[in-house]
Design a protein around this motif. Structure first.
Motif, PDB file in Angstrom:
ATOM      1  N   PHE A 242       0.925  -1.200  -0.160  1.00  7.61           N
ATOM      2  CA  PHE A 242       0.207  -0.024  -0.081  1.00  7.61           C
ATOM      3  C   PHE A 242       0.829   1.261  -0.056  1.00  7.61           C
ATOM      4  CE2 PHE A 242      -2.456   3.138   2.105  1.00  7.61           C
ATOM      5  CZ  PHE A 242      -3.714   3.185   1.316  1.00  7.61           C
ATOM      6  N   ILE A 243       1.954   1.406   0.861  1.00  5.12           N
ATOM      7  CA  ILE A 243       2.812   2.435   1.037  1.00  5.12           C
ATOM      8  C   ILE A 243       3.424   2.677  -0.310  1.00  5.12           C
ATOM      9  CG2 ILE A 243       4.834   3.333   2.071  1.00  5.12           C
ATOM     10  CD1 ILE A 243       3.950   1.917   4.770  1.00  5.12           C
ATOM     11  N   VAL A 244       4.139   1.561  -0.865  1.00  9.00           N
ATOM     12  CA  VAL A 244       4.818   1.829  -2.140  1.00  9.00           C
ATOM     13  C   VAL A 244       3.918   2.198  -3.364  1.00  9.00           C
ATOM     14  CG1 VAL A 244       6.034   0.389  -4.047  1.00  9.00           C
ATOM     15  CG2 VAL A 244       6.590  -0.137  -1.648  1.00  9.00           C
ATOM     16  N   THR A 245       2.711   1.951  -3.341  1.00  6.46           N
ATOM     17  CA  THR A 245       1.542   2.179  -4.414  1.00  6.46           C
ATOM     18  C   THR A 245       1.129   3.714  -4.138  1.00  6.46           C
ATOM     19  OG1 THR A 245       0.616  -0.023  -4.548  1.00  6.46           O
ATOM     20  CG2 THR A 245      -0.861   1.945  -5.274  1.00  6.46           C
ATOM     21  N   ILE A 246       0.925   4.203  -3.149  1.00 10.88           N
ATOM     22  CA  ILE A 246       0.672   5.452  -2.796  1.00 10.88           C
ATOM     23  C   ILE A 246       1.979   6.365  -2.949  1.00 10.88           C
ATOM     24  CG2 ILE A 246       0.214   7.198  -0.753  1.00 10.88           C
ATOM     25  CD1 ILE A 246      -1.897   5.229  -1.821  1.00 10.88           C
ATOM     26  N   CYS A 247       3.317   6.047  -2.613  1.00  5.96           N
ATOM     27  CA  CYS A 247       4.396   6.656  -3.074  1.00  5.96           C
ATOM     28  C   CYS A 247       4.719   6.929  -4.481  1.00  5.96           C
ATOM     29  CB  CYS A 247       5.555   6.077  -2.469  1.00  5.96           C
ATOM     30  SG  CYS A 247       5.809   6.334  -0.441  1.00  5.96           S
ATOM     31  N   SER A 248       4.243   5.749  -5.033  1.00  9.47           N
ATOM     32  CA  SER A 248       4.528   5.897  -6.627  1.00  9.47           C
ATOM     33  C   SER A 248       3.632   6.763  -7.259  1.00  9.47           C
ATOM     34  CB  SER A 248       4.149   4.415  -7.313  1.00  9.47           C
ATOM     35  OG  SER A 248       4.902   3.543  -6.837  1.00  9.47           O
ATOM     36  N   THR A 249       2.081   6.917  -6.624  1.00  4.79           N
ATOM     37  CA  THR A 249       1.033   7.918  -6.892  1.00  4.79           C
ATOM     38  C   THR A 249       1.407   9.242  -6.888  1.00  4.79           C
ATOM     39  OG1 THR A 249      -0.519   6.154  -6.554  1.00  4.79           O
ATOM     40  CG2 THR A 249      -1.346   8.426  -7.281  1.00  4.79           C
ATOM     41  N   LEU A 250       2.097   9.336  -5.801  1.00  4.65           N
ATOM     42  CA  LEU A 250       2.603  10.662  -5.289  1.00  4.65           C
ATOM     43  C   LEU A 250       3.973  11.022  -6.346  1.00  4.65           C
ATOM     44  CD1 LEU A 250       2.875  10.682  -1.631  1.00  4.65           C
ATOM     45  CD2 LEU A 250       1.407  12.006  -3.083  1.00  4.65           C
ATOM     46  N   ILE A 251       4.659  10.364  -6.843  1.00  6.83           N
ATOM     47  CA  ILE A 251       5.926  10.482  -7.583  1.00  6.83           C
ATOM     48  C   ILE A 251       5.398  10.788  -8.899  1.00  6.83           C
ATOM     49  CG2 ILE A 251       7.658   9.544  -8.888  1.00  6.83           C
ATOM     50  CD1 ILE A 251       8.283   7.884  -6.498  1.00  6.83           C
ATOM     51  N   MET A 252       4.370  10.272  -9.557  1.00  8.23           N
ATOM     52  CA  MET A 252       3.632  10.380 -10.851  1.00  8.23           C
ATOM     53  C   MET A 252       2.897  11.596 -10.970  1.00  8.23           C
ATOM     54  SD  MET A 252       1.277   8.044 -13.084  1.00  8.23           S
ATOM     55  CE  MET A 252       0.863   8.254 -14.870  1.00  8.23           C
ATOM     56  N   LEU A 253       2.131  11.973  -9.831  1.00  8.35           N
ATOM     57  CA  LEU A 253       1.701  13.309  -9.724  1.00  8.35           C
ATOM     58  C   LEU A 253       2.695  14.300  -9.556  1.00  8.35           C
ATOM     59  CD1 LEU A 253      -0.955  12.496  -7.015  1.00  8.35           C
ATOM     60  CD2 LEU A 253      -1.701  13.210  -9.322  1.00  8.35           C
ATOM     61  N   CYS A 254       3.636  14.286  -8.943  1.00  9.12           N
ATOM     62  CA  CYS A 254       4.610  15.413  -8.800  1.00  9.12           C
ATOM     63  C   CYS A 254       5.213  15.777 -10.157  1.00  9.12           C
ATOM     64  CB  CYS A 254       5.633  15.019  -7.776  1.00  9.12           C
ATOM     65  SG  CYS A 254       5.255  15.211  -6.086  1.00  9.12           S
ATOM     66  N   ILE A 255       5.695  14.566 -10.676  1.00  9.12           N
ATOM     67  CA  ILE A 255       6.221  14.743 -12.143  1.00  9.12           C
ATOM     68  C   ILE A 255       5.582  15.455 -13.179  1.00  9.12           C
ATOM     69  CG2 ILE A 255       7.102  13.292 -14.092  1.00  9.12           C
ATOM     70  CD1 ILE A 255       8.130  11.351 -12.162  1.00  9.12           C
ATOM     71  N   GLN A 256       4.238  14.793 -13.228  1.00  7.21           N
ATOM     72  CA  GLN A 256       3.276  15.564 -14.197  1.00  7.21           C
ATOM     73  C   GLN A 256       2.810  16.902 -13.745  1.00  7.21           C
ATOM     74  OE1 GLN A 256       0.234  12.262 -14.771  1.00  7.21           O
ATOM     75  NE2 GLN A 256       1.593  11.052 -15.916  1.00  7.21           N
ATOM     76  N   ILE A 257       2.435  17.139 -12.917  1.00 10.54           N
ATOM     77  CA  ILE A 257       2.015  18.538 -12.212  1.00 10.54           C
ATOM     78  C   ILE A 257       3.465  19.296 -12.492  1.00 10.54           C
ATOM     79  CG2 ILE A 257       1.508  20.014 -10.350  1.00 10.54           C
ATOM     80  CD1 ILE A 257      -0.340  17.558  -9.240  1.00 10.54           C
ATOM     81  N   GLY A 258       4.496  18.993 -12.284  1.00  9.62           N
ATOM     82  CA  GLY A 258       5.743  19.874 -12.438  1.00  9.62           C
ATOM     83  C   GLY A 258       5.741  20.223 -13.815  1.00  9.62           C
ATOM     84  N   ILE A 259       5.759  19.144 -14.828  1.00 10.44           N
ATOM     85  CA  ILE A 259       5.722  19.459 -16.039  1.00 10.44           C
ATOM     86  C   ILE A 259       4.916  20.378 -16.690  1.00 10.44           C
ATOM     87  CG2 ILE A 259       5.581  18.509 -18.332  1.00 10.44           C
ATOM     88  CD1 ILE A 259       6.731  15.851 -17.550  1.00 10.44           C
ATOM     89  N   ILE A 260       3.390  20.060 -16.345  1.00 13.87           N
ATOM     90  CA  ILE A 260       2.206  21.254 -16.580  1.00 13.87           C
ATOM     91  C   ILE A 260       2.701  22.668 -16.103  1.00 13.87           C
ATOM     92  CG2 ILE A 260      -0.056  21.668 -16.004  1.00 13.87           C
ATOM     93  CD1 ILE A 260      -0.313  18.521 -15.725  1.00 13.87           C
ATOM     94  N   PHE A 261       3.214  22.804 -14.588  1.00  9.71           N
ATOM     95  CA  PHE A 261       3.191  23.844 -14.272  1.00  9.71           C
ATOM     96  C   PHE A 261       4.654  24.593 -14.772  1.00  9.71           C
ATOM     97  CE2 PHE A 261       1.113  23.622  -9.627  1.00  9.71           C
ATOM     98  CZ  PHE A 261      -0.067  23.383 -10.327  1.00  9.71           C
ATOM     99  N   ALA A 262       5.697  23.931 -15.166  1.00  5.88           N
ATOM    100  CA  ALA A 262       6.855  24.574 -15.679  1.00  5.88           C
ATOM    101  C   ALA A 262       6.324  24.790 -17.262  1.00  5.88           C
ATOM    102  CB  ALA A 262       8.026  23.367 -15.777  1.00  5.88           C
ATOM    103  N   TYR A 263       5.643  24.085 -17.787  1.00  2.00           N
ATOM    104  CA  TYR A 263       5.433  24.573 -19.342  1.00  2.00           C
ATOM    105  C   TYR A 263       4.527  25.883 -19.253  1.00  2.00           C
ATOM    106  CZ  TYR A 263       3.455  23.987 -24.122  1.00  2.00           C
ATOM    107  OH  TYR A 263       3.286  24.354 -25.462  1.00  2.00           O
ATOM    108  N   ALA A 264       3.453  25.821 -18.481  1.00  2.00           N
ATOM    109  CA  ALA A 264       2.577  26.989 -18.285  1.00  2.00           C
ATOM    110  C   ALA A 264       3.243  28.231 -18.037  1.00  2.00           C
ATOM    111  CB  ALA A 264       1.596  26.794 -17.391  1.00  2.00           C
ATOM    112  N   LYS A 265       4.413  28.204 -17.343  1.00  2.00           N
ATOM    113  CA  LYS A 265       4.977  29.542 -17.119  1.00  2.00           C
ATOM    114  C   LYS A 265       6.202  29.768 -17.787  1.00  2.00           C
ATOM    115  CE  LYS A 265       4.574  31.892 -14.083  1.00  2.00           C
ATOM    116  NZ  LYS A 265       3.632  32.997 -13.970  1.00  2.00           N
TER     117      LYS A 265
END
Length: 278
Positions: free
Chosen positions: A107-130
């Motif tokens: 459960f912890i590994v899956t949740i951490c993986s989800t957070l990693i994916m969210l951070c990567i993709q949100i980071g890409i979106i925000f960086a591109y937007a600015k």
């Protein structure tokens, strides 16, 4: 618990799942940005780029509601589903590792993986937007932050639910089908609830003989306590999109997502304690 967590992390890295997951997260993030750019920036040949604002960021972040849940459904199948389907979990139980620790480690590994994916993709979106190089009006205000929080919590709730279903079902294919069907079901459910809530209390009609206008109660109208319950789940649905402009709906989304997350974790622990993996 430490031994179980180390085992899950080792399996996550050793099987190459981590590397594949990171690569896919980056590629998916870039594709989300590209898709939104086609719509908002008109980057196709012979078209002039236009103004970019918060609408672009909202559209891109909302796209994560489809990419991340589908990805985590497949991830949980490859990670935990294989363990359960191939009865590898029996070996861990035989070594004396507590059943709850076995579930919580995955459960912890899956949740951490989800957070990693969210951070990567949100980071890409925000960086591109600015840094798009066109006229830019993006402002990371309260609305953007709260929508991002709602989407992130919703994706974490999906990931927690994924783990519960994998340990509940003995067959990973059946579990995957259930998980993949849940996403469009919730989307359609959100639309259905919105339609029911939009039913008027009464409607007017014209008498054909007299030409007079009369009011008639709408039998499809839902009132009282059922309406309050329906409003809560409609406002709390990730796919109703009411939380884009409503603070109250954002609170409901956070409440529902947090509730699903906690209940999925508790149900998963209860399931592994009682289930016979034979």
């Amino acid at each position: 618990m430490i031994c179980a967590l180390k085992s899950s992390l080792y399996r996550f890295v050793r099987t190459g799942l981590l590397a594949k997951f990171l690569i896919f997260s980056v590629i998916a993030g870039v594709l989300i940005v590209f898709r939104c750019s086609l719509e908002f920036l008109r980057i196709m040949p012979f078209q002039t780029p236009r103004y970019i604002d918060n609408e672009f960021v909202i559209e891109a972040v909302m796209s994560l509601l489809y990419v991340v849940p589908f990805t985590m459904a497949v991830f949980s199948t490859l990670f935990s589903g294989n363990e359960v389907s191939f009865r590898a979990v029996n070996n861990k139980i035989a070594t004396g590792i507590p059943r709850s620790a076995i579930f919580l480690s995955d459960f912890i590994v899956t949740i951490c993986s989800t957070l990693i994916m969210l951070c990567i993709q949100i980071g890409i979106i925000f960086a591109y937007a600015k840094n798009t190089g066109v006229k830019n009006g993006v402002r990371f205000n309260k609305q953007i932050i709260m929508i991002t929080v709602c989407v992130a919590l919703g994706c974490l709730a999906f990931a927690a639910f994924d783990e519960f279903i994998q340990f509940l079902c003995s067959n990973k294919i059946i579990a995957l089908i259930i998980l993949l069907a849940t996403i469009p079901a919730l989307s359609l459910g959100g639309e259905s609830m919105a339609e029911k809530l939009n039913e008027p209390y009464r409607y007017s009609y014209v008498d054909e003989e007299t030409g007079e206008t009369f009011w008639k109660l709408n039998k499809s109208y839902i009132g009282g306590t059922p309406r309050k319950v329906l409003e809560f789940f409609s406002d709390g649905s990730l796919y109703s999109y009411q939380y884009i402009d409503s603070d109250d709906s954002r609170k409901d989304v956070i409440t529902v997502s947090s509730g699903v997350f906690i209940l999925s974790a508790a149900a998963g622990i209860a399931t592994i304690k009682k289930k016979e993996f034979s």
